[in-house]
Enzyme design. Structure first.
Site, PDB file in Angstrom:
ATOM      1  N   GLU A   5       0.751  31.570 -17.966  1.00 29.67           N
ATOM      2  CA  GLU A   5       0.532  30.914 -16.475  1.00 29.67           C
ATOM      3  C   GLU A   5       1.432  29.715 -16.151  1.00 29.67           C
ATOM      4  OE1 GLU A   5      -3.536  29.367 -15.958  1.00 29.67           O
ATOM      5  OE2 GLU A   5      -4.379  31.639 -16.038  1.00 29.67           O
ATOM      6  N   HIS A  31      -9.539  22.497 -15.718  1.00 30.10           N
ATOM      7  CA  HIS A  31      -9.381  21.732 -14.414  1.00 30.10           C
ATOM      8  C   HIS A  31     -10.517  20.773 -14.188  1.00 30.10           C
ATOM      9  CE1 HIS A  31      -6.236  24.214 -12.081  1.00 30.10           C
ATOM     10  NE2 HIS A  31      -6.632  25.213 -13.215  1.00 30.10           N
ATOM     11  N   GLN A  71     -16.855  25.918 -11.132  1.00 27.69           N
ATOM     12  CA  GLN A  71     -16.306  26.640 -12.254  1.00 27.69           C
ATOM     13  C   GLN A  71     -17.283  27.932 -12.533  1.00 27.69           C
ATOM     14  OE1 GLN A  71     -13.031  26.373 -13.129  1.00 27.69           O
ATOM     15  NE2 GLN A  71     -13.257  28.161 -14.157  1.00 27.69           N
ATOM     16  N   HIS A  73       0.302  26.565 -14.340  1.00 17.89           N
ATOM     17  CA  HIS A  73      -0.598  25.449 -14.827  1.00 17.89           C
ATOM     18  C   HIS A  73      -0.337  24.656 -15.644  1.00 17.89           C
ATOM     19  CE1 HIS A  73      -4.964  25.085 -15.984  1.00 17.89           C
ATOM     20  NE2 HIS A  73      -4.296  24.254 -17.097  1.00 17.89           N
ATOM     21  N   ASP A 109      -2.944  23.553 -10.761  1.00 17.36           N
ATOM     22  CA  ASP A 109      -1.875  24.783 -10.442  1.00 17.36           C
ATOM     23  C   ASP A 109      -0.965  24.529  -9.292  1.00 17.36           C
ATOM     24  OD1 ASP A 109      -3.292  26.073 -12.498  1.00 17.36           O
ATOM     25  OD2 ASP A 109      -5.098  27.087 -10.701  1.00 17.36           O
TER      26      ASP A 109
END
Length: 191
Positions: free
Chosen positions: A154, A98, A70, A157, A105
């Site tokens: 999103e 995540h 990340q 997601h 995703d």
């Protein structure tokens, strides 16, 4: 499963203990992002199988990401788009769902396996919106809630919460932050 990672709440450098490689079609070969916590990985397989029985073919694109991954991803997005723009679609290290191992995703061939808003209007995206909660997942960043979640819509997601909690959140029509606030689990949300 209730863990909250967002712009306000950091999980630091937390590493989930029971990561498992998902057993569903994937887009990217990176072994790290093809993992979820075991209950989420099992539920994802069950959901993908159920979708396929209805002619809906889904692909996993990005699951678990370590703190270090990340760092690299956020810094790359800042370099390309600037910090303000990057923070609308990319999490700072320690703030990414995540990293919990509970987010995936999901995409499809109909959007060339990309993560784009148009996915929400596809047959696959609509199926997920209507059915993900039955398998313990929610659309984590719903349309019209970016002022609360801090992220743009999103439709790809997914966040695993388990069947009971996911169904409660789905039926409430609230974002996850709003739901946790309504239940007194967090004391404030962006408004």
């Amino acid at each position: 499963l209730v863990i909250l990672a967002n712009k306000e709440y950091s999980i630091g450098e937390h590493v989930p203990g029971d990561l498992k490689t998902v057993e569903v079609p994937t887009v990217l070969e990176n072994p790290e992002i093809r993992q979820l916590k075991e209950p989420a990985a099992d539920a994802l397989k069950e959901m993908f199988d159920a979708a396929e029985e209805e002619g809906i073919i889904l692909h996993a694109r990005s699951g678990y990401r370590s703190y270090q991954t990340q760092v690299q991803l956020f810094n790359s997005n800042v370099e390309k788009h600037g910090e303000e723009a990057a923070s609308q679609f990319s999490s700072r290290p320690g703030h990414s769902e995540h990293q919990t191992g509970l987010a995936m995703d999901v995409t499809s061939e109909s959007v060339n396996y990309q993560l784009v808003e148009a996915f929400g209007e596809t047959e696959e995206g609509i199926w997920l919106q209507e059915n993900a909660h039955l398998f313990g997942f929610i659309i984590r960043y719903p349309e019209g809630k970016s002022d609360i979640t801090g992220y743009v819509y999103e439709p790809w997601h997914l966040r695993y919460l388990g069947n009971d909690l996911a169904t409660l959140v789905y039926e409430s029509g609230l974002s996850y932050e709003e739901f946790l606030y309504e239940w007194g689990i967090i004391s404030e949300i962006n408004k």
